[in-house]
Scaffold this motif. Sequence first.
Motif, PDB file in Angstrom:
ATOM      1  N   ALA A   1      36.878 114.467  24.764  1.00 30.36           N
ATOM      2  CA  ALA A   1      37.682 113.256  24.616  1.00 30.36           C
ATOM      3  C   ALA A   1      37.616 112.396  25.866  1.00 30.36           C
ATOM      4  CB  ALA A   1      39.131 113.629  24.300  1.00 30.36           C
ATOM      5  N   ASP A   2      37.669 113.034  27.029  1.00 33.74           N
ATOM      6  CA  ASP A   2      37.615 112.298  28.292  1.00 33.74           C
ATOM      7  C   ASP A   2      36.237 111.679  28.502  1.00 33.74           C
ATOM      8  OD1 ASP A   2      38.255 111.286  30.775  1.00 33.74           O
ATOM      9  OD2 ASP A   2      39.029 113.175  31.555  1.00 33.74           O
ATOM     10  N   MET A   3      35.185 112.411  28.173  1.00 34.67           N
ATOM     11  CA  MET A   3      33.830 111.868  28.277  1.00 34.67           C
ATOM     12  C   MET A   3      33.676 110.644  27.379  1.00 34.67           C
ATOM     13  SD  MET A   3      31.863 115.537  28.228  1.00 34.67           S
ATOM     14  CE  MET A   3      30.220 114.869  28.039  1.00 34.67           C
ATOM     15  N   ALA A   4      34.168 110.764  26.137  1.00 35.05           N
ATOM     16  CA  ALA A   4      34.069 109.641  25.206  1.00 35.05           C
ATOM     17  C   ALA A   4      34.869 108.448  25.709  1.00 35.05           C
ATOM     18  CB  ALA A   4      34.558 110.077  23.824  1.00 35.05           C
ATOM     19  N   ARG A   5      36.074 108.709  26.224  1.00 36.14           N
ATOM     20  CA  ARG A   5      36.890 107.616  26.770  1.00 36.14           C
ATOM     21  C   ARG A   5      36.160 106.920  27.920  1.00 36.14           C
ATOM     22  NH1 ARG A   5      40.751 107.579  31.316  1.00 36.14           N
ATOM     23  NH2 ARG A   5      39.401 109.328  31.925  1.00 36.14           N
ATOM     24  N   THR A   6      35.488 107.698  28.774  1.00 37.63           N
ATOM     25  CA  THR A   6      34.779 107.116  29.914  1.00 37.63           C
ATOM     26  C   THR A   6      33.619 106.242  29.450  1.00 37.63           C
ATOM     27  OG1 THR A   6      35.404 108.982  31.312  1.00 37.63           O
ATOM     28  CG2 THR A   6      33.519 107.666  32.026  1.00 37.63           C
ATOM     29  N   VAL A   7      32.823 106.735  28.509  1.00 40.47           N
ATOM     30  CA  VAL A   7      31.712 105.932  27.995  1.00 40.47           C
ATOM     31  C   VAL A   7      32.239 104.709  27.253  1.00 40.47           C
ATOM     32  CG1 VAL A   7      29.696 105.918  26.475  1.00 40.47           C
ATOM     33  CG2 VAL A   7      30.141 107.896  27.933  1.00 40.47           C
ATOM     34  N   ASP A   8      33.367 104.847  26.585  1.00 41.84           N
ATOM     35  CA  ASP A   8      33.990 103.693  25.928  1.00 41.84           C
ATOM     36  C   ASP A   8      34.303 102.603  26.948  1.00 41.84           C
ATOM     37  OD1 ASP A   8      35.367 102.386  23.641  1.00 41.84           O
ATOM     38  OD2 ASP A   8      37.150 102.766  24.855  1.00 41.84           O
ATOM     39  N   HIS A   9      34.840 102.970  28.104  1.00 37.94           N
ATOM     40  CA  HIS A   9      35.126 101.974  29.136  1.00 37.94           C
ATOM     41  C   HIS A   9      33.852 101.407  29.737  1.00 37.94           C
ATOM     42  CE1 HIS A   9      39.519 101.737  29.866  1.00 37.94           C
ATOM     43  NE2 HIS A   9      39.525 102.883  29.190  1.00 37.94           N
ATOM     44  N   ILE A  10      32.875 102.252  30.018  1.00 38.73           N
ATOM     45  CA  ILE A  10      31.619 101.751  30.587  1.00 38.73           C
ATOM     46  C   ILE A  10      30.990 100.717  29.661  1.00 38.73           C
ATOM     47  CG2 ILE A  10      29.268 102.391  31.263  1.00 38.73           C
ATOM     48  CD1 ILE A  10      30.404 105.159  32.045  1.00 38.73           C
ATOM     49  N   SER A  11      31.104 100.932  28.364  1.00 36.27           N
ATOM     50  CA  SER A  11      30.474 100.041  27.379  1.00 36.27           C
ATOM     51  C   SER A  11      31.361  98.870  26.967  1.00 36.27           C
ATOM     52  CB  SER A  11      30.106 100.844  26.129  1.00 36.27           C
ATOM     53  OG  SER A  11      31.275 101.300  25.453  1.00 36.27           O
ATOM     54  N   ASP A  12      32.554  98.754  27.561  1.00 31.33           N
ATOM     55  CA  ASP A  12      33.506  97.714  27.151  1.00 31.33           C
ATOM     56  C   ASP A  12      33.864  97.820  25.672  1.00 31.33           C
ATOM     57  OD1 ASP A  12      33.765  96.515  29.707  1.00 31.33           O
ATOM     58  OD2 ASP A  12      31.918  95.367  29.382  1.00 31.33           O
ATOM     59  N   GLY A  13      34.096  99.057  25.223  1.00 34.79           N
ATOM     60  CA  GLY A  13      34.618  99.254  23.873  1.00 34.79           C
ATOM     61  C   GLY A  13      33.577  99.283  22.779  1.00 34.79           C
ATOM     62  N   ARG A  14      32.410  99.883  23.053  1.00 30.03           N
ATOM     63  CA  ARG A  14      31.352  99.914  22.033  1.00 30.03           C
ATOM     64  C   ARG A  14      31.009 101.327  21.559  1.00 30.03           C
ATOM     65  NH1 ARG A  14      26.662  98.295  24.298  1.00 30.03           N
ATOM     66  NH2 ARG A  14      27.456  98.123  26.427  1.00 30.03           N
ATOM     67  N   LEU A  15      31.751 102.331  21.985  1.00 24.45           N
ATOM     68  CA  LEU A  15      31.418 103.703  21.633  1.00 24.45           C
ATOM     69  C   LEU A  15      31.880 104.058  20.229  1.00 24.45           C
ATOM     70  CD1 LEU A  15      30.358 106.538  22.688  1.00 24.45           C
ATOM     71  CD2 LEU A  15      32.787 107.097  22.927  1.00 24.45           C
ATOM     72  N   ILE A  16      31.043 104.798  19.513  1.00 28.25           N
ATOM     73  CA  ILE A  16      31.397 105.508  18.289  1.00 28.25           C
ATOM     74  C   ILE A  16      31.293 106.992  18.614  1.00 28.25           C
ATOM     75  CG2 ILE A  16      30.724 106.055  15.913  1.00 28.25           C
ATOM     76  CD1 ILE A  16      29.444 103.242  15.777  1.00 28.25           C
ATOM     77  N   LEU A  17      32.356 107.757  18.366  1.00 34.90           N
ATOM     78  CA  LEU A  17      32.288 109.198  18.581  1.00 34.90           C
ATOM     79  C   LEU A  17      31.827 109.869  17.301  1.00 34.90           C
ATOM     80  CD1 LEU A  17      32.603 111.772  20.187  1.00 34.90           C
ATOM     81  CD2 LEU A  17      35.031 111.811  19.545  1.00 34.90           C
ATOM     82  N   GLY A  18      30.528 110.148  17.228  1.00 32.35           N
ATOM     83  CA  GLY A  18      29.993 110.945  16.134  1.00 32.35           C
ATOM     84  C   GLY A  18      30.135 112.415  16.472  1.00 32.35           C
TER      85      GLY A  18
END
Length: 271
Positions: free
Chosen positions: A95-112
Amino acid sequence: MTIRPVRIALQLQPQHADYRQIRRTVAQAEDLGVDALFTWDHFFPINDGGGPVTRATGQHFECWTMLAAWAESTSRVQLGPLVTCNAYRNPDLLADMARTVDHISDGRLILGIGSGWFDRDFLEYGYEFASDRRRLDDLAAALPRIERRWSLLSPPPTRRIPVLIGGAGERRTLPLVARHADIWHCFGEPALVAHKRRVLGEHCAALGRDLDDIEVSSAVAGGPTPPGEPEELGRPLRDAGVSLFTVGIGGPDYDLAPLRRWLTWRDEENG
């Protein structure tokens, strides 16, 4: 059934290629106008040039560190794993890894996310390769932990991170999709996809959820779905409820010609 616009995703399989090739292909795909960019979560190549699953050897790269790099090097596409294996990382850490990538991408992550299947990944990296039932039980336990951890992190995710769940088991996987997923990723002929979507609808109804809230994704090349051209495969899958069409390609030479054909079809369909 709500008719969503067609979207096209590329699953860029990080096998048999060096990272410069991968980075260049990521940039090309974004320039072509792909809607989403996925990788997979394996530790080894899973085939030799498109053949059946083997103990393949060759170059390969890890999923989440690469996604962080993609988040920095792209500006528009959604991105994520298709799919990350729940068993490889503590759910709170994931969850923390996904949250971090979400911030790096400015809200473009999909958690598959899924329960995993490739025994070599498990065994050579020291994870228990449990039964299908046990792995799905573990996934069911992990999803609420991930959601809870997102609510506790500081800063929180930039928005409610979309969750994609892959798989089509009617008794165990589809109930998880109905409860947790924003996107369902499936495989198979259009008639099978339509049947599985009807079953998913039954699980949604039992929870009081609208089936149309869940976007349907299907592999159309480079995956278990028999490959086909957009003109012959796109419309039947669209009639079955699919709106996200995923083209998979592996190295060492990333051929984007199939992706270009699906993007042309998307633009024609969407008008």
